[in-house]
Design a protein around this motif. Structure first.
Motif, PDB file in Angstrom:
ATOM      1  N   THR A  52       0.942  -1.244  -0.020  1.00 30.17           N
ATOM      2  CA  THR A  52      -0.077  -0.088  -0.184  1.00 30.17           C
ATOM      3  C   THR A  52       0.756   1.339   0.189  1.00 30.17           C
ATOM      4  O   THR A  52       0.656   2.262  -0.696  1.00 30.17           O
ATOM      5  N   HIS A  53       1.726   1.231   0.952  1.00 31.34           N
ATOM      6  CA  HIS A  53       2.538   2.474   0.915  1.00 31.34           C
ATOM      7  C   HIS A  53       3.349   2.752  -0.368  1.00 31.34           C
ATOM      8  O   HIS A  53       3.464   4.079  -0.648  1.00 31.34           O
ATOM      9  N   GLN A  54       4.021   1.681  -1.168  1.00 34.43           N
ATOM     10  CA  GLN A  54       4.296   2.172  -2.257  1.00 34.43           C
ATOM     11  C   GLN A  54       3.267   2.292  -3.489  1.00 34.43           C
ATOM     12  O   GLN A  54       3.816   3.467  -4.111  1.00 34.43           O
ATOM     13  N   ALA A  55       2.077   2.130  -3.197  1.00 30.81           N
ATOM     14  CA  ALA A  55       0.978   2.634  -4.151  1.00 30.81           C
ATOM     15  C   ALA A  55       0.821   3.940  -3.986  1.00 30.81           C
ATOM     16  O   ALA A  55       0.303   4.566  -4.965  1.00 30.81           O
ATOM     17  N   VAL A 105      -3.899  -2.382  -5.869  1.00 29.19           N
ATOM     18  CA  VAL A 105      -4.734  -1.889  -7.035  1.00 29.19           C
ATOM     19  C   VAL A 105      -5.480  -1.080  -6.305  1.00 29.19           C
ATOM     20  O   VAL A 105      -5.820   0.213  -6.952  1.00 29.19           O
ATOM     21  N   GLY A 106      -6.165  -1.099  -5.324  1.00 28.41           N
ATOM     22  CA  GLY A 106      -7.229  -0.461  -4.855  1.00 28.41           C
ATOM     23  C   GLY A 106      -6.640   0.835  -4.253  1.00 28.41           C
ATOM     24  O   GLY A 106      -6.937   2.125  -4.351  1.00 28.41           O
ATOM     25  N   ALA A 107      -5.477   0.625  -3.475  1.00 23.77           N
ATOM     26  CA  ALA A 107      -4.557   1.968  -2.977  1.00 23.77           C
ATOM     27  C   ALA A 107      -4.209   2.787  -3.944  1.00 23.77           C
ATOM     28  O   ALA A 107      -4.269   4.076  -3.657  1.00 23.77           O
ATOM     29  N   PHE A 108      -3.872   2.407  -4.996  1.00 27.04           N
ATOM     30  CA  PHE A 108      -3.297   3.072  -6.127  1.00 27.04           C
ATOM     31  C   PHE A 108      -4.142   4.013  -6.857  1.00 27.04           C
ATOM     32  O   PHE A 108      -4.359   5.185  -6.945  1.00 27.04           O
ATOM     33  N   SER A 109      -5.287   3.144  -7.302  1.00 31.20           N
ATOM     34  CA  SER A 109      -6.342   3.767  -8.005  1.00 31.20           C
ATOM     35  C   SER A 109      -7.413   4.831  -7.052  1.00 31.20           C
ATOM     36  O   SER A 109      -8.086   5.766  -7.474  1.00 31.20           O
ATOM     37  N   GLN A 110      -7.467   4.332  -5.784  1.00 34.50           N
ATOM     38  CA  GLN A 110      -8.316   5.282  -5.220  1.00 34.50           C
ATOM     39  C   GLN A 110      -7.912   6.046  -4.147  1.00 34.50           C
ATOM     40  O   GLN A 110      -8.410   7.099  -3.820  1.00 34.50           O
ATOM     41  N   ASN A 169      -4.381   7.549  -4.610  1.00 37.29           N
ATOM     42  CA  ASN A 169      -3.082   8.125  -4.999  1.00 37.29           C
ATOM     43  C   ASN A 169      -3.857   9.083  -6.152  1.00 37.29           C
ATOM     44  O   ASN A 169      -3.390   8.768  -7.330  1.00 37.29           O
ATOM     45  N   GLN A 170      -4.510  10.149  -5.915  1.00 29.19           N
ATOM     46  CA  GLN A 170      -5.203  11.058  -7.116  1.00 29.19           C
ATOM     47  C   GLN A 170      -4.142  11.455  -7.949  1.00 29.19           C
ATOM     48  O   GLN A 170      -4.252  11.389  -9.119  1.00 29.19           O
ATOM     49  N   VAL A 171      -2.930  12.103  -7.844  1.00 28.60           N
ATOM     50  CA  VAL A 171      -2.269  12.662  -8.702  1.00 28.60           C
ATOM     51  C   VAL A 171      -1.369  11.595  -9.592  1.00 28.60           C
ATOM     52  O   VAL A 171      -1.506  11.846 -10.805  1.00 28.60           O
ATOM     53  N   ARG A 172      -1.305  10.432  -9.141  1.00 32.53           N
ATOM     54  CA  ARG A 172      -0.503   9.442 -10.177  1.00 32.53           C
ATOM     55  C   ARG A 172      -1.577   8.506 -11.106  1.00 32.53           C
ATOM     56  O   ARG A 172      -1.198   8.266 -12.031  1.00 32.53           O
ATOM     57  N   PHE A 173      -2.460   8.315 -10.246  1.00 32.17           N
ATOM     58  CA  PHE A 173      -3.508   7.406 -10.864  1.00 32.17           C
ATOM     59  C   PHE A 173      -4.115   8.261 -11.902  1.00 32.17           C
ATOM     60  O   PHE A 173      -4.362   8.001 -13.099  1.00 32.17           O
ATOM     61  N   HIS A 174      -4.246   9.647 -11.973  1.00 33.91           N
ATOM     62  CA  HIS A 174      -4.941  10.580 -12.802  1.00 33.91           C
ATOM     63  C   HIS A 174      -3.784  11.324 -13.559  1.00 33.91           C
ATOM     64  O   HIS A 174      -4.106  12.346 -14.197  1.00 33.91           O
ATOM     65  N   ASP A 175      -2.727  10.579 -14.017  1.00 34.72           N
ATOM     66  CA  ASP A 175      -1.490  11.109 -14.841  1.00 34.72           C
ATOM     67  C   ASP A 175      -2.302  11.149 -16.105  1.00 34.72           C
ATOM     68  O   ASP A 175      -2.876  10.472 -16.709  1.00 34.72           O
ATOM     69  N   ALA A 176      -2.090  12.489 -16.951  1.00 33.68           N
ATOM     70  CA  ALA A 176      -2.503  12.900 -17.859  1.00 33.68           C
ATOM     71  C   ALA A 176      -2.207  11.943 -19.151  1.00 33.68           C
ATOM     72  O   ALA A 176      -2.940  11.858 -20.019  1.00 33.68           O
ATOM     73  N   GLY A 177      -1.381  11.013 -19.072  1.00 35.41           N
ATOM     74  CA  GLY A 177      -1.153  10.115 -19.938  1.00 35.41           C
ATOM     75  C   GLY A 177      -2.025   8.934 -20.341  1.00 35.41           C
ATOM     76  O   GLY A 177      -2.034   8.378 -21.119  1.00 35.41           O
ATOM     77  N   GLY A 178      -2.706   8.667 -19.022  1.00 30.85           N
ATOM     78  CA  GLY A 178      -3.804   7.449 -19.087  1.00 30.85           C
ATOM     79  C   GLY A 178      -3.300   6.271 -18.631  1.00 30.85           C
ATOM     80  O   GLY A 178      -3.973   5.198 -18.773  1.00 30.85           O
ATOM     81  N   ARG A 179      -1.965   6.088 -18.245  1.00 27.00           N
ATOM     82  CA  ARG A 179      -1.474   4.881 -18.123  1.00 27.00           C
ATOM     83  C   ARG A 179      -2.213   4.100 -16.803  1.00 27.00           C
ATOM     84  O   ARG A 179      -2.396   2.997 -16.622  1.00 27.00           O
TER      85      ARG A 179
END
Length: 880
Positions: free
Chosen positions: A762-765, A797-802, A804-814
């Motif tokens: 989680t902390h890495q995500a 998966v949940g920790a990153f997408s829910q 980590n707002q700034v990295r999940f919503h990276d404008a490149g769409g990854r």
């Protein structure tokens, strides 16, 4: 299953069952590869048979039918039909005994619904509709029966055989097998059925109820976890005593059992007398669990125990009434935790959770009432709205009626409906009768979706000494509900003079003041309340204790907010005043960043932080909450078009400025909070640790080697998981060699502890560094990552997408492609978890056009997947 086959179930179509089941006798021959289940059902008609018998439709999924007998005689093939979802007797008699033998394969059950294998055990999860994956049955909550269960298994591999109720017989069988017979004397619906069998150990204690009955308490775990159960056991005993003292509810069986399971879709399950828990809410040791873990375990243990009366003894008539048990029990566990911990801090934590998740749910395409009108998959309504907004609805009833009348309403509810499956209406009617109140308008809280907005204005007339509050309520449109009727809303409030003194509250026309705090009841679209005897313009203290789940709009000045933050008697209002100031600041900085202008944190904000840090009279946990900035997810909800990059930059600017400007103050507070003795979970210093780690976070935000050295020193010397993770959390967002060193040593130390390694993922995500997406993708291939384990999926998966707002919503769409890929993988393994991962996509319309297009494309890709499970289909379709 093709999408056209996904049937929608509507609340308005409810009909009583055509047949009832009085008794259920189940015999299991247990094996992970091939389990045989023999059910013997005493069934009777529940419909008018003047025009002939209605067919009996029994639900069933993933079952192999072996035999079918009616009153001991094999049923002829032309007398029944069987398909992938049901078994139908075409013309059964008025009352009869039906014997059904089925085969199931627990080891292949990756959906973790029904009977499945988890490590060295077999266990069940039947809520909401898992019992149909065990045997054919009328799998709905209003069919309640008395169960007797016989379990047979190999004694060496399954020495423990558990089911609901009381143990009535046990013994050995030939060929190294053994058996146990369990009988539950209380009628229950099929979703409360439970079985656990495996190689487990347990710890035990005895609890004496208020009437003098002795109850055996047992917590079952794998051998390696036996030393991590003591806190859960003590929490259970505290919950039992609390429920007796607060609600007069006594436990009713001879034994109460809890089993910890590593593979579990939910947090825990309240099966009558045999609770099955996600292991993260049972297992704790001083070395491996944080203060938050200890609090969460106590809360969830309490929640499942409280269900014994609010959910088990009285259950739901149908799944649309889910909040009848869940919202009510959330309220009960929140009150329990508030009494065990700090009431103000607990209330703030609950409000933060509600605002960040449930308010967002209310404002999006997945919005639904606390009592939904329809569903495709009932598992999708185990939501923040049903649970946590439902809990706030119960709290509002207590606020409106007062504690004494609310308790009388609870007593009346138990008296009237014990042993029944009922609706929300019956609960509210008990409250109305006990409190002698008309609560018909209040029912709109159950049937209308959306978060009401209260817009408040005021007028002071010095010549008459009168002060008038005008409150207008509105509620935005939600799917299927474009227009809303006014809610019945309790608005708790007070008035302060400019010195911070609380003023007596006397409404015009009243003979005398009614104290300095009162509840105004809003029923119309606009209401006015005029107070007499006010000698100067006051500052209104509104929505005390967050008395209703609403958004409040009032034009507070910075001077007003400072007064409320330092002098108000209500802890929630004090905290909220600081949050409003922080939101105003960060939103202003966000606008500056978007416009390309230089953004700076004003000196006045730094000074307010300095004053708070210097105030050593405050509770440390409350001070930590006051000094914590609003989360990026909450800040995002304040924007018409969400800009995750600008929000992140603005919030980080505040954090780094506070860290630099208040370095010496933060260092001093951190030193004052340093431990004076070895760690104990019950040492009363959790607030100190929380504040100490918050100070460390601000120091790390300031940057520099000195902060990194302090972080590493804490990490290396920590004698508890709270401080260890407090340091590791900061290092994961630091582009420094110490980061990899700490992550590697943490993994080496804890690689054998699943719960701790979840935290490592989680902390890495959650890292704020630009390379986080690459690291998350690499962690998918880590030997310890398992897509079949829900906790591991949530941790990465949940920790990153829910989270980590700034990295999940990276404008490149990854981030969007990554989440869609995992949802599609999970769809074939565990549709419940796949659906829960979809939440971030439901908000796609709130972002800029570029991000909208990227998220919409991934939703369309998900919907185009052949064989999409109904769980995933429903949420993806609604999101689009």
């Amino acid at each position: 299953m093709s999408q056209c086959q996904h049937q929608t179930i509507h609340q308005k179509d409810y009909k009583v069952p055509d047949y009832l089941v009085d008794t259920v006798e189940l015999t299991f021959d247990l094996s992970p590869e091939d389990t045989r289940v023999l059910s013997r059902l005493a069934i009777r008609s529940n419909h008018d048979r003047s025009n002939g018998a209605s067919p009996l439709v029994l639900d069933g999924e993933e079952l192999t039918l072996v035999s079918l007998k009616l009153d001991g005689v094999e049923v002829k093939r032309d007398a029944y039909r069987v398909d992938d979802a049901s078994l139908t007797l075409l013309a059964p008699p008025e009352s009869f005994v039906l014997e059904v033998e089925t085969r199931i394969k627990p080891k292949e059950n990756s959906a973790l619904s029904g009977l499945y294998a988890s490590g060295p055990m077999l266990c069940t999860q039947c809520e909401a509709e898992g019992f149909r994956r065990i045997t054919y049955f009328t799998d709905r909550p209003d069919v309640m029966a008395v169960y007797t269960v016989t379990l047979r298994a190999d004694k060496a591999s399954c020495p423990v055989l558990l089911a609901n109720g009381n143990l009535v017989d046990r013994g050995d069988l030939p060929d190294g097998r053994h058996f146990a017979v369990w009988h539950d004397p209380f009628k229950k619906p099929s979703y409360l059925f439970a079985v656990v069998a495996g190689d487990l150990v347990h710890i035990a204690d005895r609890f004496t109820t208020m009437s003098g009955r002795a109850v055996q308490l047992e917590i079952y775990v794998e051998e390696r976890n036996k030393d991590k159960c003591e806190h859960a056991l003590r929490s259970l005993m505290r919950a039992m005593r609390w429920d007796e003292e607060k609600f007069g509810r006594e436990y009713d069986l001879d034994t109460y059992m809890v089993v910890a399971v590593d593979d579990f879709n939910m947090g825990a399950m309240e099966n009558k007398g045999l609770n099955v828990f996600n292991s993260r809410y049972v297992l704790a040791s001083p070395e491996s669990a944080t203060d938050d873990d200890y609090e969460a375990i106590e809360e969830v243990i309490g929640h499942e125990y409280f269900h014994n009366w609010t959910g088990n003894r009285i259950t739901c008539r149908d799944w649309f009434q889910l909040s009848l048990k869940e919202g009510l029990t959330i309220f009960r566990d929140q009150e329990f935790s508030a009494d065990m911990q700090s009431r103000p801090v607990k209330r703030i934590a609950d409000v933060k959770s509600l605002r960040s998740a449930q308010f967002a749910e209310d404002a999006g395409p997945l919005a639904h009432p606390v009592r939904p009108e329809s569903y495709v998959e009932i598992n999708n309504f185990y939501s923040m709205t049903v649970y946590h907004k439902g809990g706030e609805v119960i709290r509002m009833l207590q606020t409106l009626l007062g504690r004494e009348a609310f308790r009388a309403g609870m007593d009346l509810y138990f008296e009237r409906h014990d042993g029944q499956a009922v609706r929300v209406d019956e609960f509210v009617q008990a409250m109305a009768d006990a409190g002698k109140r008309d609560l018909s308008q209040f029912m709109l809280w159950y049937d209308q979706a959306g978060t009401p907005v209260l817009t408040v204005s005021d007028d002071y007339r010095p010549e008459s000494g009168s002060y008038t509050l005008t409150v207008t309520q509105s509620c935005p449109s939600t799917p299927g509900q474009p227009e809303k009727k006014p809610f019945h809303i309790p608005l708790a409030m007070g008035l302060l003079d400019r010195d911070g003194n609380e003023l007596p509250l006397q409404l015009a026309g009243e003979a005398a003041a009614a104290g300095t705090s009162r509840v105004l009841e809003l029923r119309g679209e606009t209401e006015t309340f005029t107070f007499a005897g006010i000698k100067e313009r006051p500052v209104p203290s509104l929505l005390r204790n967050f008395s209703a789940p609403v958004k409040l709009q009032y034009p507070y000045s910075d001077e007003d907010l400072n007064l409320l933050m330092t002098r108000d008697s209500d802890p929630f209002v004090r905290w909220e005043a600081g949050q409003v100031q922080a939101v105003k600041l960060i939103m202003g900085l966000t606008g500056e960043i978007q416009a390309g202008r230089q953004a700076q944190v004003p000196e006045s904000f730094i000074e307010s932080f300095r004053r708070l840090l210097a105030d050593d009279s405050q509770d440390r946990a409350f001070l930590a909450e006051t000094l914590t900035l609003p989360a990026e997810s909450y800040l995002a909800e304040q924007m018409a078009v969400i800009d995750p990059d600008a929000i992140h930059q603005a919030r980080e600017l505040v954090r780094s400025t506070v860290g630099r400007r208040l370095w010496s103050e933060l260092t001093a507070v951190r030193a004052a909070c340093a431990p004076k003795a070895p760690y104990r979970p019950d040492d009363g210093l959790a607030g100190c640790r929380r504040l100490k780690n918050l100070c460390l976070a601000y120091l790390m935000a300031a940057g520099g080697q000195e902060a990194i050295d302090a972080c590493m020193a804490q990490y290396r010397s920590a004698d508890n998981m709270t401080d260890s993770l407090g340091a590791l959390a900061q290092l994961t967002s630091c582009a420094c060699p110490e980061r990899d060193e700490a992550l590697a040593s943490f993994y080496d130390c804890w690689r054998g502890d699943r719960g701790v390694i979840d935290k490592w993922f989680t902390h890495q995500a959650l890292s704020r560094l630009p390379d986080t997406m690459d690291r998350v993708l690499a962690l998918l291939e880590h030997p310890d990552f398992d897509l079949r384990n829900p906790n591991r999926v949530r941790s990465l998966v949940g920790a990153f997408s829910q989270g980590n707002q700034v990295r999940f919503h990276d404008a490149g769409g990854r981030g969007y492609r990554f989440l869609a890929d995992q949802i599609l993988r999970l769809n074939a393994i565990n549709p419940q978890i796949a659906a829960r991962m979809l939440t971030p996509f439901s908000r796609w319309r709130r972002y800029d056009a570029h991000r909208q297009e990227l998220m919409k494309k991934e939703l369309e890709r998900i919907l185009a997947e052949p064989g999409l499970a109904r769980d995933v289909y429903e949420l993806a379709a609604k999101s689009l």
